[in-house]
Design an enzyme around this catalytic site. Structure first.
Site, mmCIF file in Angstrom:
data_model
loop_
_atom_site.group_PDB
_atom_site.id
_atom_site.type_symbol
_atom_site.label_atom_id
_atom_site.label_comp_id
_atom_site.label_asym_id
_atom_site.label_seq_id
_atom_site.Cartn_x
_atom_site.Cartn_y
_atom_site.Cartn_z
ATOM 1 N N ASN A 13 1.070 -1.043 0.126
ATOM 2 C CA ASN A 13 -0.031 0.143 -0.098
ATOM 3 C C ASN A 13 0.931 1.156 0.063
ATOM 4 O O ASN A 13 1.485 1.566 1.047
ATOM 5 C CB ASN A 13 -0.871 0.027 1.367
ATOM 6 C CG ASN A 13 -1.647 1.275 1.424
ATOM 7 O OD1 ASN A 13 -1.956 1.893 0.401
ATOM 8 N ND2 ASN A 13 -2.431 1.342 2.689
ATOM 9 N N TRP A 14 0.915 1.963 -1.131
ATOM 10 C CA TRP A 14 1.798 2.882 -1.322
ATOM 11 C C TRP A 14 1.523 4.393 -0.562
ATOM 12 O O TRP A 14 2.276 5.344 -0.699
ATOM 13 C CB TRP A 14 2.156 3.136 -2.858
ATOM 14 C CG TRP A 14 3.124 1.994 -3.190
ATOM 15 C CD1 TRP A 14 3.495 0.744 -2.489
ATOM 16 C CD2 TRP A 14 3.469 1.672 -4.675
ATOM 17 N NE1 TRP A 14 4.259 0.055 -3.460
ATOM 18 C CE2 TRP A 14 4.107 0.713 -4.626
ATOM 19 C CE3 TRP A 14 3.253 2.635 -5.849
ATOM 20 C CZ2 TRP A 14 4.884 -0.027 -5.773
ATOM 21 C CZ3 TRP A 14 3.873 1.876 -7.033
ATOM 22 C CH2 TRP A 14 4.502 0.429 -7.065
ATOM 23 N N LYS A 15 0.142 4.261 -0.342
ATOM 24 C CA LYS A 15 -0.502 5.505 0.540
ATOM 25 C C LYS A 15 -0.267 6.670 -0.427
ATOM 26 O O LYS A 15 -0.360 6.382 -1.707
ATOM 27 C CB LYS A 15 0.158 5.562 1.658
ATOM 28 C CG LYS A 15 -0.214 4.323 2.794
ATOM 29 C CD LYS A 15 0.217 4.415 4.143
ATOM 30 C CE LYS A 15 -0.131 2.977 4.791
ATOM 31 N NZ LYS A 15 0.057 3.289 6.127
ATOM 32 N N HIS A 100 -9.522 1.309 4.804
ATOM 33 C CA HIS A 100 -8.314 1.247 5.542
ATOM 34 C C HIS A 100 -8.510 2.446 6.679
ATOM 35 O O HIS A 100 -9.122 3.384 6.693
ATOM 36 C CB HIS A 100 -7.319 2.106 4.553
ATOM 37 C CG HIS A 100 -5.888 1.867 4.986
ATOM 38 N ND1 HIS A 100 -5.284 2.904 6.134
ATOM 39 C CD2 HIS A 100 -4.930 1.028 5.124
ATOM 40 C CE1 HIS A 100 -4.262 2.546 6.630
ATOM 41 N NE2 HIS A 100 -3.900 1.293 5.743
ATOM 42 N N GLU A 102 -6.854 4.796 8.016
ATOM 43 C CA GLU A 102 -6.745 6.254 7.582
ATOM 44 C C GLU A 102 -7.640 6.702 6.744
ATOM 45 O O GLU A 102 -8.104 8.037 7.109
ATOM 46 C CB GLU A 102 -5.274 6.387 6.646
ATOM 47 C CG GLU A 102 -4.076 5.976 7.484
ATOM 48 C CD GLU A 102 -2.859 5.411 6.838
ATOM 49 O OE1 GLU A 102 -2.742 5.491 5.589
ATOM 50 O OE2 GLU A 102 -2.086 4.923 7.483
ATOM 51 N N GLU A 172 -5.420 -4.656 10.609
ATOM 52 C CA GLU A 172 -4.501 -3.779 10.626
ATOM 53 C C GLU A 172 -4.721 -3.071 11.960
ATOM 54 O O GLU A 172 -5.622 -2.116 12.012
ATOM 55 C CB GLU A 172 -4.205 -2.621 9.684
ATOM 56 C CG GLU A 172 -3.917 -3.395 8.231
ATOM 57 C CD GLU A 172 -3.395 -2.332 7.336
ATOM 58 O OE1 GLU A 172 -2.337 -2.610 6.843
ATOM 59 O OE2 GLU A 172 -4.037 -1.408 6.890
ATOM 60 N N GLY A 178 2.777 2.405 10.896
ATOM 61 C CA GLY A 178 3.668 3.178 11.124
ATOM 62 C C GLY A 178 4.413 3.592 12.197
ATOM 63 O O GLY A 178 5.168 4.467 12.373
ATOM 64 N N SER A 218 3.107 -2.033 10.465
ATOM 65 C CA SER A 218 4.975 -2.096 10.760
ATOM 66 C C SER A 218 5.458 -3.618 10.515
ATOM 67 O O SER A 218 6.468 -4.060 11.102
ATOM 68 C CB SER A 218 5.136 -1.895 12.503
ATOM 69 O OG SER A 218 4.634 -0.582 12.596
ATOM 70 N N GLY A 239 2.920 -0.965 4.406
ATOM 71 C CA GLY A 239 2.943 0.355 4.060
ATOM 72 C C GLY A 239 4.411 0.699 3.725
ATOM 73 O O GLY A 239 5.026 0.820 2.664
ATOM 74 N N GLY A 240 5.003 1.236 4.896
ATOM 75 C CA GLY A 240 6.454 1.788 4.744
ATOM 76 C C GLY A 240 7.503 0.761 3.917
ATOM 77 O O GLY A 240 8.334 1.241 3.017
HETATM 78 P P1 13P Z 1 3.120 0.445 7.913
HETATM 79 O O1 13P Z 1 3.386 -0.901 7.141
HETATM 80 O O2 13P Z 1 3.777 1.803 7.303
HETATM 81 O O3 13P Z 1 3.015 0.082 8.983
HETATM 82 O O4 13P Z 1 1.613 0.456 7.258
HETATM 83 C C1 13P Z 1 0.681 -0.299 7.236
HETATM 84 C C2 13P Z 1 -0.434 -0.194 6.359
HETATM 85 O O5 13P Z 1 -1.266 0.803 6.868
HETATM 86 C C3 13P Z 1 -0.554 -0.993 5.205
HETATM 87 O O6 13P Z 1 -1.991 -0.511 4.777
#
Ligand code: 13P
Length: 257
Positions: A13-15, A100, A102, A172, A178, A218, A239-240
């Site tokens: 997920n490149w956000k 998600h 967010e 999640e 994050g 994470s 994510g990251g």
């Molecule tokens: P991180 O891997 O950066 O914690 O993000 C997870 C995420 O929200 C994937 O959708």
């Protein structure tokens, strides 16, 4: 790791990172390094504006599934700033992240909206990746399963399964996203097995056995091996660590092991 017929899935997920040029470059780097026949499915979800260039870079390859991070539930209309399911289909998208945390916490998406989105994805032949997870305060209050159960039932309320082929869920925990923190392995397994049981109650044994439940929050090359080895963890939503080809590919390798 996924038992029986469940093929692991690692989704990046490149956000709100990577514009058209950078996104296409990362997709190209991943494509160049992925083994021809991997034991894991791999997907990426670029920002909307980068979907076209990434899709063109991936064209002709089955190695990476093109995803999106969100969509509206309506097919068209006066919804400034939104993207409709047929637009994603036309752009070659096959999977869409929905609900998600967010979207829920920063943009006010509620269970009802997420349920409509999941149903719309199924109607349009897109695989929904339904995200659920508790806030830190909810975990501290001992209400993790209550919150996650409500989100799963609401997300699938509009009758997603059994019409929905390939349904994916992602657990999640909001406080793990994050932050570098993760639940313990038994805590992750407990929630995943609870989610599978909820799906069993809603959709029956066969779909519950097939549905893939990803862990997100994470996940990195260091912790992915142990997390992915849990019996009800069928992959990761990353994510990251998905923003660099080396770290993402290390997680893919852990899943394919
Ligand atoms: P991180 O891997 O950066 O914690 O993000 C997870 C995420 O929200 C994937 O959708």
């Amino acid at each position: 790791m996924a038992e029986g017929a469940r093929r692991p899935l690692i989704m990046g997920n490149w956000k709100m990172n990577l514009g058209p040029a950078d996104a296409a470059a990362l997709a190209g780097a991943l494509l160049d390094s992925l083994p021809a026949a991997s034991a894991a499915d791999v997907a990426v979800a670029p920002p909307f504006i980068s979907i076209g260039p990434v899709g063109r870079r991936l064209a002709g390859s089955e190695a990476i599934i093109l995803g999106a991070q969100n969509m509206h539930w309506e097919e068209r209309g006066a919804c400034t700033g939104e993207i409709a399911p047929p637009m994603l289909v036309e752009a070659g998208v096959r999977m869409v992240i929905l609900g998600h945390s967010e979207r829920r916490t920063l943009f006010g998406e509620n269970d009802d909206m997420v349920g409509r989105k999941v149903a719309a994805a199924c109607r349009h032949g897109l695989v929904p990746v339904l995200c659920v997870g508790e806030l830190e305060s909810e975990r501290d209050a001992g209400s993790t399963l209550e919150v996650v159960g409500r989100q799963v039932r609401a997300g699938l309320q509009a009758g997603a399964p059994p019409s929905c082929d390939g349904l994916v869920l992602a657990y999640e925990p909001v406080w793990a996203i994050g932050t570098g923190r993760t639940p313990t392995l038994p805590e992750i397994q407990d929630v995943h097995s609870f989610i599978r049981n909820e799906v069993r109650n809603i959709a029956g044994k066969e779909i519950a056995a097939k549905v893939r439940i990803l862990y997100g929050g994470s996940m990195n090359p260091g912790n992915s091996v142990e997390i992915l080895a849990l019996p009800d963890v069928d992959g990761g939503l990353v994510g990251g660590a998905a923003l660099g080809s080396a770290s993402f590919l290390a997680i893919v390798a852990a899943a394919a092991d």
